[in-house]
Design a protein around this motif. Structure first.
Motif, PDB file in Angstrom:
ATOM      1  N   PHE A   1      25.792 -11.513  32.194  1.00 47.61           N
ATOM      2  CA  PHE A   1      26.164 -12.170  30.936  1.00 47.61           C
ATOM      3  C   PHE A   1      27.660 -11.959  30.673  1.00 47.61           C
ATOM      4  O   PHE A   1      28.392 -12.898  30.318  1.00 47.61           O
ATOM      5  CB  PHE A   1      25.317 -11.604  29.798  1.00 47.61           C
ATOM      6  N   ALA A   2      28.132 -10.717  30.851  1.00 49.10           N
ATOM      7  CA  ALA A   2      29.540 -10.393  30.604  1.00 49.10           C
ATOM      8  C   ALA A   2      30.441 -11.179  31.561  1.00 49.10           C
ATOM      9  O   ALA A   2      31.410 -11.814  31.131  1.00 49.10           O
ATOM     10  CB  ALA A   2      29.763  -8.891  30.763  1.00 49.10           C
TER      11      ALA A   2
ATOM     12  N   VAL B   1      33.153  -1.502  37.615  1.00 51.44           N
ATOM     13  CA  VAL B   1      33.275  -1.389  36.147  1.00 51.44           C
ATOM     14  C   VAL B   1      31.922  -1.419  35.463  1.00 51.44           C
ATOM     15  O   VAL B   1      31.790  -0.971  34.322  1.00 51.44           O
ATOM     16  CB  VAL B   1      34.148  -2.505  35.528  1.00 51.44           C
ATOM     17  N   PHE B   2      30.912  -1.972  36.126  1.00 54.36           N
ATOM     18  CA  PHE B   2      29.597  -2.065  35.500  1.00 54.36           C
ATOM     19  C   PHE B   2      28.693  -0.894  35.880  1.00 54.36           C
ATOM     20  O   PHE B   2      27.501  -0.900  35.576  1.00 54.36           O
ATOM     21  CB  PHE B   2      28.927  -3.385  35.889  1.00 54.36           C
ATOM     22  N   GLY B   3      29.257   0.119  36.518  1.00 62.71           N
ATOM     23  CA  GLY B   3      28.438   1.248  36.935  1.00 62.71           C
ATOM     24  C   GLY B   3      27.648   0.883  38.184  1.00 62.71           C
ATOM     25  O   GLY B   3      27.867  -0.162  38.799  1.00 62.71           O
ATOM     26  N   PHE B   4      26.712   1.747  38.544  1.00 57.70           N
ATOM     27  CA  PHE B   4      25.938   1.491  39.772  1.00 57.70           C
ATOM     28  C   PHE B   4      24.615   2.239  39.703  1.00 57.70           C
ATOM     29  O   PHE B   4      24.409   3.076  38.816  1.00 57.70           O
ATOM     30  CB  PHE B   4      26.733   1.907  41.022  1.00 57.70           C
TER      31      PHE B   4
ATOM     32  N   ILE C   1      33.088 -14.098  30.333  1.00 56.20           N
ATOM     33  CA  ILE C   1      34.531 -13.948  30.541  1.00 56.20           C
ATOM     34  C   ILE C   1      35.060 -15.131  31.351  1.00 56.20           C
ATOM     35  O   ILE C   1      36.092 -15.714  31.038  1.00 56.20           O
ATOM     36  CB  ILE C   1      34.839 -12.593  31.227  1.00 56.20           C
TER      37      ILE C   1
ATOM     38  N   ARG D   1      20.632   3.149  39.197  1.00 59.68           N
ATOM     39  CA  ARG D   1      19.585   2.846  38.217  1.00 59.68           C
ATOM     40  C   ARG D   1      20.125   2.486  36.847  1.00 59.68           C
ATOM     41  O   ARG D   1      19.471   1.786  36.078  1.00 59.68           O
ATOM     42  CB  ARG D   1      18.642   4.041  38.083  1.00 59.68           C
ATOM     43  N   ARG D   2      21.284   3.041  36.480  1.00 55.51           N
ATOM     44  CA  ARG D   2      21.804   2.794  35.142  1.00 55.51           C
ATOM     45  C   ARG D   2      22.878   1.712  35.121  1.00 55.51           C
ATOM     46  O   ARG D   2      23.645   1.605  34.169  1.00 55.51           O
ATOM     47  CB  ARG D   2      22.373   4.093  34.529  1.00 55.51           C
ATOM     48  N   ILE D   3      22.940   0.887  36.168  1.00 55.77           N
ATOM     49  CA  ILE D   3      23.943  -0.186  36.195  1.00 55.77           C
ATOM     50  C   ILE D   3      23.790  -1.062  34.953  1.00 55.77           C
ATOM     51  O   ILE D   3      22.679  -1.232  34.438  1.00 55.77           O
ATOM     52  CB  ILE D   3      23.818  -1.015  37.495  1.00 55.77           C
ATOM     53  N   CYS D   4      24.903  -1.576  34.471  1.00 59.39           N
ATOM     54  CA  CYS D   4      24.918  -2.382  33.237  1.00 59.39           C
ATOM     55  C   CYS D   4      23.955  -3.565  33.342  1.00 59.39           C
ATOM     56  O   CYS D   4      24.087  -4.398  34.247  1.00 59.39           O
ATOM     57  CB  CYS D   4      26.335  -2.887  33.003  1.00 59.39           C
ATOM     58  N   VAL D   5      23.025  -3.663  32.372  1.00 62.30           N
ATOM     59  CA  VAL D   5      22.090  -4.792  32.403  1.00 62.30           C
ATOM     60  C   VAL D   5      22.743  -6.079  31.902  1.00 62.30           C
ATOM     61  O   VAL D   5      22.220  -7.164  32.117  1.00 62.30           O
ATOM     62  CB  VAL D   5      20.817  -4.504  31.571  1.00 62.30           C
ATOM     63  N   GLY D   6      23.893  -5.948  31.229  1.00 58.53           N
ATOM     64  CA  GLY D   6      24.560  -7.145  30.688  1.00 58.53           C
ATOM     65  C   GLY D   6      25.644  -7.680  31.600  1.00 58.53           C
ATOM     66  O   GLY D   6      26.413  -8.545  31.196  1.00 58.53           O
TER      67      GLY D   6
END
Ligand code: HEM
Length: 118
Positions: free
Chosen positions: A47-48, A34-37, A52, A39-44
């Motif tokens: 924290f997320a 869900v956070f991608g993968f 949660i 180089r562009r993986i979610c930086v948050g």
């Protein structure tokens, strides 16, 4: 997630299926998709994830979530239903959310929530 060969009895709620014999989480290559993968993986993502986890833990520490009652006070069974599509989530359902402790008031609830944050 409903692949019978990977998850036997896939429609039964068995959270322990994700644990090893020693109680640690089994590695699952789909778990963070869900956070991608790359180089562009979610930086948050950390924290997320942490936020949660914290919200769920606090809600469960303060409240018990129960089946709804009919007009005679009998519990109404909840039949879990889910959306379809890429982000599956539970469809709205009725329930009762009651304080876990007797004599819970707004002040005690606030103290409990703040104590869980420190
Ligand atoms: C459950 C919550 C979240 C989900 C499901 C999520 C999911 C995603 C996804 C799928 C991407 C795109 C990855 C890609 O393009 O391959 C992304 C990117 C990003 N997310 Fe999140 N995210 C969440 C929370 C957050 C939070 C809380 C923050 C900031 C505090 C955040 C900041 C970012 C940023 C800055 C990017 C762009 C990264 C880049 O392009 O280099 N996300 N997120």
């Amino acid at each position: 997630m409903h692949d019978e060969s990977r998850y036997p009895d896939p429609y039964t709620f068995l959270p322990e299926r994700f644990l090893d014999d020693d109680g640690s989480f089994k590695h699952n290559e789909c778990e963070n998709i869900v956070f991608g993968f790359g180089r562009r993986i979610c930086v948050g993502r950390h924290f997320a994830d942490t936020s949660i986890w914290s919200v769920i833990a606090k809600v469960l520490a303060a409240f018990t979530i129960l089946k709804p009652l009919d007009e005679n006070g009998a519990e109404i069974p909840v039949e879990p239903k889910f959306s379809s599509g890429p982000a599956i989530h539970p469809l709205p359902f009725r329930c009762r959310i009651v304080p876990r402790f007797e004599r819970m008031d707004e002040k005690k609830l606030e103290e409990l929530i703040i104590a869980g944050s420190t």
